[in-house]
Design an enzyme around this catalytic site. Structure first.
Site, mmCIF file in Angstrom:
data_model
loop_
_atom_site.group_PDB
_atom_site.id
_atom_site.type_symbol
_atom_site.label_atom_id
_atom_site.label_comp_id
_atom_site.label_asym_id
_atom_site.label_seq_id
_atom_site.Cartn_x
_atom_site.Cartn_y
_atom_site.Cartn_z
ATOM 1 N N TYR A 18 1.039 -1.203 0.141
ATOM 2 C CA TYR A 18 0.046 0.104 -0.027
ATOM 3 C C TYR A 18 0.876 1.238 -0.105
ATOM 4 C CZ TYR A 18 -3.708 3.115 1.503
ATOM 5 O OH TYR A 18 -4.795 4.114 1.804
ATOM 6 N N TYR A 172 -11.965 -4.713 6.997
ATOM 7 C CA TYR A 172 -10.919 -4.335 7.577
ATOM 8 C C TYR A 172 -10.998 -3.309 8.689
ATOM 9 C CZ TYR A 172 -5.911 -2.585 8.265
ATOM 10 O OH TYR A 172 -4.809 -1.896 8.708
ATOM 11 N N HIS A 173 -11.655 -2.284 8.263
ATOM 12 C CA HIS A 173 -11.764 -1.156 8.975
ATOM 13 C C HIS A 173 -12.824 -1.186 10.141
ATOM 14 C CE1 HIS A 173 -10.629 -0.153 4.771
ATOM 15 N NE2 HIS A 173 -9.607 0.817 5.205
ATOM 16 N N LYS A 537 -11.590 17.347 15.821
ATOM 17 C CA LYS A 537 -10.648 16.543 14.995
ATOM 18 C C LYS A 537 -10.467 17.606 13.544
ATOM 19 C CE LYS A 537 -10.357 12.461 13.531
ATOM 20 N NZ LYS A 537 -9.104 12.219 13.990
ATOM 21 N N ASP A 541 -8.342 14.100 8.636
ATOM 22 C CA ASP A 541 -8.163 12.925 9.280
ATOM 23 C C ASP A 541 -9.480 12.129 9.721
ATOM 24 O OD1 ASP A 541 -7.325 10.521 10.583
ATOM 25 O OD2 ASP A 541 -6.999 11.634 12.488
ATOM 26 N N HIS A 543 -10.022 8.973 10.935
ATOM 27 C CA HIS A 543 -9.779 8.149 11.788
ATOM 28 C C HIS A 543 -10.139 8.243 13.235
ATOM 29 C CE1 HIS A 543 -7.244 6.046 8.889
ATOM 30 N NE2 HIS A 543 -7.792 4.927 9.332
#
Length: 661
Positions: A18, A172-173, A537, A541, A543
């Protein structure tokens, strides 16, 4: 007995890294070096402005250009990115979601310029927007229009780009956001059901071709360090997918029903403390998705040992690639049939996971499906609660993390002793160059052709027409990602999902919070009101796991928490602090933009007379950057090694007391 016969081996999985950073030219050079080292497919990492539909000169893009991936704004950037790479012989995975349709349009347009036959193009657009609302945060549009974009892409690619995987349903996430194995199975499969229902109901694909739609749905799975459970999980995925596609959609061809998945092993499980241990974690996680032939991944990409520290260097990526190559070519793994066939232990675990996942799938479908479960906040709250429980087990020592909560004594690490701090840093000049380049690109286009293409996109978006053809028209005349997304923002609107904090459980930690609660209460009594904590935040981003866990624990400790989610400008953070009259501002940034946006928040608070409101920051922040932030007025800097949230809250209270000194 060896498989297939004594002197033959299974074909290895596709090996990817990646990668992408700084600029299309630098990323192209990186890709070509990696391919020369034996990498067998490309996995393109885009920067956050590209992922969220902004050009490099947008206000929200500040500090984010080229940081976590390559900036791609238009067809010229795609030409540079794939210069010298044979697109009709390359399998390309693109981690792109909300603007996936436009990045695919750019890719197809450049392939067309290369003279490539669309029928030969192979690869994947991630394009799973449901998990963006739940974990990564690179959504743009509301669920309905987002699902329409995915549906249109699937219908177009099945008819015109038959080897392309138009969606990679991502569990995945979900795991990184807190999902248990059962939740990871169920929520991902509910996403796939929502997508398949949408394609079926759109009428764009004849019923007799629906098996081909199912055959192009791929999955992107996480593999954590619990080797046996993770291996059983992917076996359960295959069993459940076969059931769903056969029973719900009537797909008879077993080849169409095959569970096709790629994997990136768990990145957020890597540790900043004793990062050398991450090599062993990555190896164990890779074995979970390669050791079992019946559940072997089609493609594997591994993180680098130092991703908890910052952006990996080319050498770090090479080390991870070599790990795959040693397993595939030096070991005898690929010479045998499934090593776990007939194991009663494996079979019992797989059936347990399937049973739990079926129950959770039924629960979500009773709510109306994945989209409705996103809009109600059910899925997000479930993940936030699960992550809180996982963190509680780590903080209590019930779950051991070597080098973090046990076996913490360590020799100095020679791997991180170099002048570069063992990570790759992106030159700030990259962003200014990208801004200048996109402005120059806009100035050099045929303005009338651009406006005509954008008008065509806008008109089509107001109908039920497939949006791939007008997107291709936009790509060919040089429309930028920001312009394409801007038109659809005007038509579809933007979306801000529920944060999941309000409906989540903190997981139970009453005794450990007693002292912090007492301090919060005493300070509140001194101030004449409850302490108020703004969690923000800034930047792009998405996450938000860390921010959500801080907000949840602070709420349980007695703070009044102000948290409105992701994607705020520094000015918006400052205004929220002023309007809410907060006592502390906590900023969470994992994308590397901290030096660009955090000082703006500190300065803005001072300009509004809030010198006594401390700013604390958490994220993947190298020590040199932490010193710079403290010099700019930040009271506390926290990194992944600060895993005990209750202790972090204690330090935040210290900062409030010091500021009011």
């Amino acid at each position: 007995m060896p498989f297939p016969v004594d002197h033959e081996r299974d074909r290895p999985w596709m090996m990817r890294t990646y990668a992408g950073h700084s600029s299309p030219a630098e990323s192209n050079a990186l890709y070509r070096r990696n391919l020369a080292k034996g990498q067998t497919g490309l996995s393109v990492a885009f920067d956050l402005p590209t992922q969220t539909g902004y050009d490099p000169d947008a206000e929200l893009a500040r500090g984010e250009v080229g940081k976590v991936g390559v900036p791609v704004s238009h067809i010229g950037d795609l030409r540079t990115l794939f210069d010298g790479i044979p697109m009709d012989r390359m399998n390309t995975s693109m981690t792109i979601n909300a603007p996936a349709m436009y990045l695919l349009a750019l890719y197809l347009s450049v392939a067309e310029e290369h003279g490539a036959d669309f029928a030969l193009l192979a690869g994947t657009t991630q394009n799973d927007i449901i998990k963006e609302y739940l974990s990564r945060g690179t959504y743009i549009f509301p669920p309905g229009p987002s699902l329409r974009l995915i549906t249109d892409m699937i219908a177009y690619t099945v008819a015109n780009v038959p080897k392309w995987n138009p969606i990679n349903v991502c569990s995945y996430h979900l795991q990184e956001a807190g999902a248990t194995p059962v939740q990871e199975l169920a929520f991902a499969l509910c996403t796939a059901i929502a997508v398949l229902d949408s394609v079926r109901d759109s009428g764009q694909v004849p019923q007799e071709q629906f098996g081909e739609v199912v055959a192009r749905i791929s999955f992107f799975v996480n593999a954590g360090v619990r080797f046996v459970e993770e291996m059983c999980k992917v076996r359960a995925f295959g069993r459940l997918w076969d059931e769903i596609t056969r029973e719900r959609y009537g797909v008879e061809n077993p080849t169409h029903r095959r569970f096709r998945y790629g994997v990136q092993v768990n990145s957020l499980g890597l540790t900043e403390a004793q990062p050398e241990n991450n090599v062993y974690r990555i190896l164990l996680e890779m074995l979970a998705v390669t050791a079992s032939r019946e559940a072997r991944a089609r493609a594997v990409q591994l993180p680098a040992w130092n991703e908890a520290l910052g952006l990996p260097r080319p050498w770090d990526q090479q080390w991870s690639l070599r790990m795959q190559q040693v397993l595939a070519y030096e070991s005898d793994l690929l010479e045998y049939e499934d090593l776990f066939a007939g194991s009663h232990v494996v079979e019992a675990k797989v059936e347990q996971l399937c049973r739990g996942a079926r129950e959770e799938i039924d629960r979500v479908l009773e709510m109306g499906g994945a989209v409705e479960a996103v809009e109600s906040g059910y899925l997000k709250s479930a993940l936030v609660s699960s992550l809180a429980l996982r963190r509680r087990r780590i903080e209590s020592g019930e779950d051991v993390v070597v080098g973090v909560n046990r076996f913490t004594e360590s020799e100095p690490n020679p791997l991180v002793g170099g002048a570069d701090g063992a990570i790759l840093t992106v030159d700030p000049a990259v962003e200014e160059a990208a801004k200048a380049a996109v402005r120059q690109w806009r100035a050099g286009r045929d303005a009338a052709a651009v406006q005509d293409a954008l008008a065509g996109l806008r008109d089509a978006a107001k109908t039920d027409d497939n949006l791939m053809p007008p997107s291709l028209a936009c790509a060919r005349v040089g429309v930028t990602v920001g312009e394409w997304a801007g038109v659809l923002r005007d038509v579809f609107g933007e979306y801000r999902p529920l944060t999941g904090v309000a409906g989540a459980s903190g997981g139970g930690h009453e005794r450990s919070l007693t002292q912090v609660r007492q301090r919060v209460r005493r300070l509140g009594e001194q101030f004449g009101r409850p302490l108020k904590f703004l969690v923000g935040k800034p930047g792009l981003d998405g996450h938000s796991n860390g921010a959500e866990q801080i907000a949840l624990r602070a709420r349980d400790a007695g703070f009044e928490v102000v948290y409105s989610g992701i994607r705020l400008t520094p000015a918006q953070v400052v205004m929220a602090a002023v309007e809410e009259d907060v006592d502390v501002v906590g900023l969470s940034i994992l994308s590397g933009s901290h030096l660009s946006v955090v000082p703006d928040v500190v300065t803005g608070l001072r300009e509004h007379g809030l010198d006594d409101v401390p700013v604390v920051v958490g994220g993947i922040i190298p020590e040199g950057d932490a010193r710079a932030l403290r010099a700019a007025g930040v009271a506390k800097v926290f990194t992944p090694k600060d895993f005990e949230i209750t202790e972090v809250l204690g330090q935040i209270i210290d900062a409030i007391e010091a500021a009011r000194g």
